[in-house]
Design an enzyme around this catalytic site. Structure first.
Site, PDB file in Angstrom:
ATOM      1  N   ARG A  53       0.857  -1.186   0.000  1.00 14.07           N
ATOM      2  CA  ARG A  53       0.000   0.000   0.000  1.00 14.07           C
ATOM      3  C   ARG A  53       0.887   1.228   0.000  1.00 14.07           C
ATOM      4  NH1 ARG A  53      -5.379   0.641   2.040  1.00 14.07           N
ATOM      5  NH2 ARG A  53      -5.903   2.850   2.143  1.00 14.07           N
ATOM      6  N   GLY A  54       0.669   2.125  -0.929  1.00 13.64           N
ATOM      7  CA  GLY A  54       1.413   3.372  -0.991  1.00 13.64           C
ATOM      8  C   GLY A  54       0.548   4.522  -0.533  1.00 13.64           C
ATOM      9  N   GLN A  55       1.084   5.716  -0.676  1.00 16.38           N
ATOM     10  CA  GLN A  55       0.367   6.912  -0.239  1.00 16.38           C
ATOM     11  C   GLN A  55      -0.915   7.112  -1.044  1.00 16.38           C
ATOM     12  OE1 GLN A  55       3.070  10.152   0.223  1.00 16.38           O
ATOM     13  NE2 GLN A  55       1.476  11.697   0.198  1.00 16.38           N
ATOM     14  N   SER A  57      -1.951   4.631  -3.564  1.00 15.80           N
ATOM     15  CA  SER A  57      -2.270   3.441  -4.345  1.00 15.80           C
ATOM     16  C   SER A  57      -2.216   2.178  -3.499  1.00 15.80           C
ATOM     17  CB  SER A  57      -1.283   3.309  -5.511  1.00 15.80           C
ATOM     18  OG  SER A  57       0.040   3.190  -5.003  1.00 15.80           O
ATOM     19  N   VAL A  59      -1.317  -2.139  -4.133  1.00 15.02           N
ATOM     20  CA  VAL A  59      -0.703  -3.068  -5.081  1.00 15.02           C
ATOM     21  C   VAL A  59      -1.149  -4.487  -4.745  1.00 15.02           C
ATOM     22  CG1 VAL A  59       1.449  -3.892  -6.109  1.00 15.02           C
ATOM     23  CG2 VAL A  59       1.303  -1.541  -5.272  1.00 15.02           C
ATOM     24  N   ASP A 172      11.836   9.760  -6.860  1.00 13.45           N
ATOM     25  CA  ASP A 172      11.579   9.218  -5.522  1.00 13.45           C
ATOM     26  C   ASP A 172      12.575   8.108  -5.187  1.00 13.45           C
ATOM     27  OD1 ASP A 172      10.303   9.070  -3.074  1.00 13.45           O
ATOM     28  OD2 ASP A 172       8.705   7.751  -3.780  1.00 13.45           O
TER      29      ASP A 172
END
Length: 313
Positions: A53-55, A57, A59, A172
């Site tokens: 889990r990203g900021q 999104s 996956v 990034d």
């Protein structure tokens, strides 16, 4: 996504993943600027489990039902909240990312928009990342041997040089985005797309996590450029040697962090453990004026020389 499987090679074609026949006359991309792919849909994938889990999104590990390949499916959750220009630019950038083809870069296989949500299909394999390795050495109270530092850093430089040669910035670079396979191959992932999100959308998220790798030009809002990636590479090289970010500090607020970054105020690396060449390269990359930083060609050249030298001693 530290500690999660990375988006890395697991077989599959380097071209578009889904090979269903297209229409006799494919849609004109000029008339459909937001259309990334006309060949994939969520129905083509069997989603197995969430792996990260990203900021902005989530996956998932998924199987493409058309060729039974295991992939990573990234769903950008706030795509519908982005303004129209940001959407179009984001779509364009992903088109560039799909053209990247390098052994040290996680491959973008395909992408499509469905239900007003952006889906990105990436290569996948299980592996750890550089942030995990740094934490391991820190817990063991051991420094990473210099030959190991250069072994991984030279591969990372190769990936970044490939990107820069195609006029693509990563934006990034940090240890959590540098994945390492069981055989010691570096894979650079999570190529930055966050800049396409509108300020209204991202305002609430802008201070999530401490931005230790933020360059002076980003603090002054002078825009990101290729030399900003070089700053991040310098910070990463330093962190591999010191086992912490150059600008890390306990109980430090954003203002004091920005001050330290602007003044390039960080503890020197131990000269008894690391070569002068490593320390010199760090200081060249972590330099306040981006115009005075070396380009990726120079950084990669030094990394190659040091990798050869440390491997033979």
């Amino acid at each position: 996504m530290a500690g999660q499987p990375s988006h890395m090679p697991h077989g599959g074609s380097p071209n578009n993943l889904c090979h269903t026949p297209g229409p006799a006359h494919p849609p004109d991309p000029q008339r459909h600027p937001n259309a990334l792919s006309f060949r994939c849909s969520l129905a083509d994938f069997q989603i197995e489990k969430k792996i990260g889990r990203g900021q902005f999104s989530e996956v998932y590990k998924a199987t493409c039902l058309l060729d039974r390949k295991t992939v990573a499916l990234k769903k950008v959750q706030i795509f519908e909240m982005m303004d129209a220009k940001a959407r179009q630019d984001c779509v364009k950038e992903i088109g560039l990312l799909k053209q990247l083809n390098h052994p040290n870069i996680i491959k973008y296989l395909d992408s499509f928009i469905e239900d007003n949500e952006l889906n990105i299909v990436l290569e996948l394999a299980d592996a750890g990342d550089l942030s995990q390795m740094i934490k391991y050495f820190k817990k063991q109270k051991r420094l990473i041997p210099e030959r190991t530092v250069w072994k991984y850093f030279v591969q990372l430089c190769s990936a970044v040089e490939h990107m820069h040669s195609r006029r693509v910035m990563h934006r990034d670079i940090k240890p959590a985005n540098v994945f390492i396979t069981a055989t010691g191959i570096v894979k650079l992932g999570d190529l930055g797309l966050g800049r396409f999100f509108s300020s209204e959308t991202t305002a609430a998220h802008s201070l999530v996590g401490t931005p230790y790798y933020m360059s002076p030009e980003r603090i002054h809002e002078n825009g990101y450029n290729f030399k900003s990636d070089i700053w991040s590479l310098g910070c990463l090289l330093y962190e591999m040697a010191a086992l912490q970010s150059p600008f890390y500090g306990d109980k430090m607020n954003l203002f004091s962090l920005c001050q330290k970054i602007e003044q390039c105020d960080y503890p020197p690396l131990p000269g008894e453990h690391y070569s002068e060449k490593l320390r010199e390269l760090v200081s060249m990359c972590i330099y306040p004026d981006p115009n005075q930083r070396p380009d990726i060609g120079y950084v990669h050249q030094v990394a190659r020389q040091m990798h050869v030298w440390t491997s033979s001693t």
